[in-house]
Design a protein around this motif. Sequence first.
Motif, PDB file in Angstrom:
ATOM      1  N   MET A 158      -5.125  40.206 -39.903  1.00 40.00           N
ATOM      2  CA  MET A 158      -6.190  39.812 -38.972  1.00 40.00           C
ATOM      3  C   MET A 158      -7.554  39.887 -39.648  1.00 40.00           C
ATOM      4  SD  MET A 158      -5.290  41.612 -35.365  1.00 40.00           S
ATOM      5  CE  MET A 158      -3.641  41.634 -34.684  1.00 40.00           C
ATOM      6  N   PHE A 159      -7.779  40.940 -40.417  1.00 36.97           N
ATOM      7  CA  PHE A 159      -9.058  41.077 -41.113  1.00 36.97           C
ATOM      8  C   PHE A 159      -9.225  39.946 -42.120  1.00 36.97           C
ATOM      9  CE2 PHE A 159     -12.257  42.663 -43.982  1.00 36.97           C
ATOM     10  CZ  PHE A 159     -13.121  43.384 -43.167  1.00 36.97           C
ATOM     11  N   HIS A 160      -8.144  39.604 -42.819  1.00 37.31           N
ATOM     12  CA  HIS A 160      -8.196  38.512 -43.793  1.00 37.31           C
ATOM     13  C   HIS A 160      -8.552  37.194 -43.115  1.00 37.31           C
ATOM     14  CE1 HIS A 160      -6.526  35.309 -46.370  1.00 37.31           C
ATOM     15  NE2 HIS A 160      -6.840  36.111 -47.379  1.00 37.31           N
ATOM     16  N   ILE A 161      -7.951  36.943 -41.960  1.00 35.30           N
ATOM     17  CA  ILE A 161      -8.251  35.714 -41.222  1.00 35.30           C
ATOM     18  C   ILE A 161      -9.722  35.688 -40.819  1.00 35.30           C
ATOM     19  CG2 ILE A 161      -7.847  34.506 -39.035  1.00 35.30           C
ATOM     20  CD1 ILE A 161      -4.898  35.434 -39.262  1.00 35.30           C
ATOM     21  N   MET A 162     -10.212  36.783 -40.280  1.00 30.56           N
ATOM     22  CA  MET A 162     -11.608  36.846 -39.840  1.00 30.56           C
ATOM     23  C   MET A 162     -12.563  36.589 -41.003  1.00 30.56           C
ATOM     24  SD  MET A 162     -13.674  40.068 -38.110  1.00 30.56           S
ATOM     25  CE  MET A 162     -13.118  41.205 -39.403  1.00 30.56           C
ATOM     26  N   ALA A 163     -12.398  37.357 -42.067  1.00 26.92           N
ATOM     27  CA  ALA A 163     -13.323  37.239 -43.189  1.00 26.92           C
ATOM     28  C   ALA A 163     -13.246  35.864 -43.840  1.00 26.92           C
ATOM     29  CB  ALA A 163     -13.026  38.331 -44.212  1.00 26.92           C
ATOM     30  N   SER A 164     -12.048  35.364 -44.054  1.00 22.53           N
ATOM     31  CA  SER A 164     -11.885  34.081 -44.739  1.00 22.53           C
ATOM     32  C   SER A 164     -12.401  32.923 -43.892  1.00 22.53           C
ATOM     33  CB  SER A 164     -10.414  33.857 -45.109  1.00 22.53           C
ATOM     34  OG  SER A 164      -9.968  34.883 -45.982  1.00 22.53           O
ATOM     35  N   ASP A 165     -12.196  32.988 -42.572  1.00 21.53           N
ATOM     36  CA  ASP A 165     -12.716  31.933 -41.691  1.00 21.53           C
ATOM     37  C   ASP A 165     -14.234  31.893 -41.739  1.00 21.53           C
ATOM     38  OD1 ASP A 165     -10.196  31.224 -40.895  1.00 21.53           O
ATOM     39  OD2 ASP A 165     -10.631  31.335 -38.745  1.00 21.53           O
ATOM     40  N   ILE A 166     -14.861  33.052 -41.689  1.00 22.12           N
ATOM     41  CA  ILE A 166     -16.322  33.102 -41.632  1.00 22.12           C
ATOM     42  C   ILE A 166     -16.942  32.770 -42.989  1.00 22.12           C
ATOM     43  CG2 ILE A 166     -18.315  34.618 -41.239  1.00 22.12           C
ATOM     44  CD1 ILE A 166     -16.603  36.071 -39.127  1.00 22.12           C
ATOM     45  N   VAL A 167     -16.364  33.289 -44.056  1.00 20.74           N
ATOM     46  CA  VAL A 167     -16.906  33.032 -45.394  1.00 20.74           C
ATOM     47  C   VAL A 167     -16.611  31.603 -45.833  1.00 20.74           C
ATOM     48  CG1 VAL A 167     -16.754  33.683 -47.826  1.00 20.74           C
ATOM     49  CG2 VAL A 167     -16.743  35.456 -46.066  1.00 20.74           C
TER      50      VAL A 167
ATOM     51  N   THR B 140     -15.144  54.452 -34.901  1.00 20.45           N
ATOM     52  CA  THR B 140     -14.712  53.065 -34.919  1.00 20.45           C
ATOM     53  C   THR B 140     -14.653  52.480 -33.513  1.00 20.45           C
ATOM     54  OG1 THR B 140     -13.424  53.491 -36.930  1.00 20.45           O
ATOM     55  CG2 THR B 140     -12.890  51.486 -35.697  1.00 20.45           C
ATOM     56  N   HIS B 141     -14.270  53.295 -32.538  1.00 21.88           N
ATOM     57  CA  HIS B 141     -14.284  52.835 -31.145  1.00 21.88           C
ATOM     58  C   HIS B 141     -15.683  52.343 -30.772  1.00 21.88           C
ATOM     59  CE1 HIS B 141     -13.684  52.586 -26.849  1.00 21.88           C
ATOM     60  NE2 HIS B 141     -14.572  53.540 -26.624  1.00 21.88           N
ATOM     61  N   GLY B 142     -16.697  53.109 -31.135  1.00 24.88           N
ATOM     62  CA  GLY B 142     -18.069  52.706 -30.829  1.00 24.88           C
ATOM     63  C   GLY B 142     -18.492  51.474 -31.606  1.00 24.88           C
TER      64      GLY B 142
ATOM     65  N   THR C 160     -11.434  42.352 -31.520  1.00 27.78           N
ATOM     66  CA  THR C 160     -11.073  42.459 -30.104  1.00 27.78           C
ATOM     67  C   THR C 160      -9.869  43.370 -29.882  1.00 27.78           C
ATOM     68  OG1 THR C 160      -9.737  40.431 -30.226  1.00 27.78           O
ATOM     69  CG2 THR C 160     -12.024  40.199 -29.520  1.00 27.78           C
ATOM     70  N   VAL C 161      -8.912  43.377 -30.818  1.00 25.46           N
ATOM     71  CA  VAL C 161      -7.736  44.219 -30.599  1.00 25.46           C
ATOM     72  C   VAL C 161      -8.077  45.706 -30.679  1.00 25.46           C
ATOM     73  CG1 VAL C 161      -6.114  42.483 -31.432  1.00 25.46           C
ATOM     74  CG2 VAL C 161      -7.003  44.190 -33.028  1.00 25.46           C
ATOM     75  N   HIS C 162      -9.209  46.032 -31.292  1.00 21.38           N
ATOM     76  CA  HIS C 162      -9.616  47.431 -31.377  1.00 21.38           C
ATOM     77  C   HIS C 162     -10.497  47.861 -30.204  1.00 21.38           C
ATOM     78  CE1 HIS C 162      -8.532  46.760 -35.667  1.00 21.38           C
ATOM     79  NE2 HIS C 162      -8.125  48.007 -35.571  1.00 21.38           N
ATOM     80  N   CYS C 163     -10.921  46.894 -29.390  1.00 26.00           N
ATOM     81  CA  CYS C 163     -11.795  47.220 -28.264  1.00 26.00           C
ATOM     82  C   CYS C 163     -10.984  47.717 -27.070  1.00 26.00           C
ATOM     83  CB  CYS C 163     -12.634  46.002 -27.871  1.00 26.00           C
ATOM     84  SG  CYS C 163     -13.895  45.575 -29.075  1.00 26.00           S
ATOM     85  N   GLY C 164     -11.703  48.116 -26.020  1.00 26.82           N
ATOM     86  CA  GLY C 164     -11.020  48.622 -24.840  1.00 26.82           C
ATOM     87  C   GLY C 164     -10.341  49.949 -25.131  1.00 26.82           C
ATOM     88  N   GLY C 165      -9.088  50.073 -24.719  1.00 28.09           N
ATOM     89  CA  GLY C 165      -8.405  51.351 -24.852  1.00 28.09           C
ATOM     90  C   GLY C 165      -7.826  51.647 -26.213  1.00 28.09           C
ATOM     91  N   THR C 166      -7.698  50.624 -27.072  1.00 29.83           N
ATOM     92  CA  THR C 166      -6.954  50.811 -28.319  1.00 29.83           C
ATOM     93  C   THR C 166      -7.529  51.930 -29.180  1.00 29.83           C
ATOM     94  OG1 THR C 166      -6.295  48.492 -28.341  1.00 29.83           O
ATOM     95  CG2 THR C 166      -6.120  49.694 -30.411  1.00 29.83           C
ATOM     96  N   GLU C 167      -8.762  51.764 -29.620  1.00 31.06           N
ATOM     97  CA  GLU C 167      -9.346  52.747 -30.525  1.00 31.06           C
ATOM     98  C   GLU C 167      -9.628  54.067 -29.798  1.00 31.06           C
ATOM     99  OE1 GLU C 167      -9.602  52.880 -34.577  1.00 31.06           O
ATOM    100  OE2 GLU C 167      -9.157  51.165 -33.300  1.00 31.06           O
ATOM    101  N   LYS C 168      -9.959  53.979 -28.514  1.00 28.87           N
ATOM    102  CA  LYS C 168     -10.166  55.195 -27.728  1.00 28.87           C
ATOM    103  C   LYS C 168      -8.863  55.994 -27.658  1.00 28.87           C
ATOM    104  CE  LYS C 168     -10.768  54.763 -23.289  1.00 28.87           C
ATOM    105  NZ  LYS C 168     -11.409  54.443 -22.000  1.00 28.87           N
ATOM    106  N   ASN C 169      -7.746  55.306 -27.442  1.00 28.48           N
ATOM    107  CA  ASN C 169      -6.460  55.985 -27.417  1.00 28.48           C
ATOM    108  C   ASN C 169      -6.136  56.601 -28.774  1.00 28.48           C
ATOM    109  OD1 ASN C 169      -6.020  55.388 -24.737  1.00 28.48           O
ATOM    110  ND2 ASN C 169      -4.854  53.524 -25.161  1.00 28.48           N
ATOM    111  N   HIS C 170      -6.506  55.909 -29.839  1.00 32.84           N
ATOM    112  CA  HIS C 170      -6.289  56.466 -31.177  1.00 32.84           C
ATOM    113  C   HIS C 170      -7.015  57.797 -31.331  1.00 32.84           C
ATOM    114  CE1 HIS C 170      -5.237  52.340 -33.205  1.00 32.84           C
ATOM    115  NE2 HIS C 170      -4.368  52.721 -32.279  1.00 32.84           N
ATOM    116  N   PHE C 171      -8.212  57.869 -30.779  1.00 31.73           N
ATOM    117  CA  PHE C 171      -8.975  59.114 -30.841  1.00 31.73           C
ATOM    118  C   PHE C 171      -8.210  60.240 -30.148  1.00 31.73           C
ATOM    119  CE2 PHE C 171     -12.079  61.881 -28.586  1.00 31.73           C
ATOM    120  CZ  PHE C 171     -12.590  62.537 -29.690  1.00 31.73           C
TER     121      PHE C 171
END
Length: 253
Positions: A107-116, A162-164, A196-207
């Motif tokens: 996912m990170f590769h897709i994001m960075a490569s699309d934008i760059v 990271t959640h923030g 987006t996959v890290h937003c909401g409950g995901t990263e908060k739950n990781h904490f």
Amino acid sequence: MPDGPFRGPLLRAFASHAPEFAAIENGFRDLTSRRHDGETLRRFFASWGQTNNSAMTVAGISNRLTLKLHRGEPVLDPQSLLQALVSLHRIIDEDLAVTHKILHSKMFHIMASDIVGDDAWLQTRYIDRNAADFKTWKDHMSLREPDIALGLLTTLVHEIYTHGEVEFILPLFKQWLVEHFHYTAEDTARPLRWITVHCGGTEKNHFFHAVNTLTHYARAVEVDWDAYDLHGIAGQYLKRKADVLRALFPGHE
């Protein structure tokens, strides 16, 4: 978060590092204020990626815990150590595509490569020295420090920070792609999926998985968390993260 050995030190660390938060926020605002040239974007994604990749260090801590049992090192409560591992592994389920079926690194590769516009950002020459130093420090705290508790505390800081960060940057990135890269609002979904996959409950739950890991680990090996400088670890994390954004986008302070 209930009162305990972690809440107070984290709150004090965050409250005492306003300049670092300002540097981080200003860096992201600078990034998303216009369409930068390719070299700047490659440098950003190569460097930012160094500060986000935590699956390897979390998995490494898990290896260190099981190695204690493999070597026959004394453990007060093996069942609690197992529960610490169960909680720790829940932090990286999504990263490793165990639950969501796509590697977060992809996912990170897709994001960075699309934008760059290409994937040349993967070249190590684009990694800023401060970003490399950040990763070296975090890897050392998690994988090299003899006391595994320090790696667990560093993971705790990383997950709540990271959640923030992802919640803060998501609207900035969406507006950036629409205004300066001519995406439609709907088209931003694919490149920004890593955020987006890290937003909401995901990263908060990781904490909270990290909190549970620390709780179980303390029962397994009898740890006094009050004896550790969590405030200092959080401060080091924020300072090093801010140094990366200052280096990439200087001139705001």
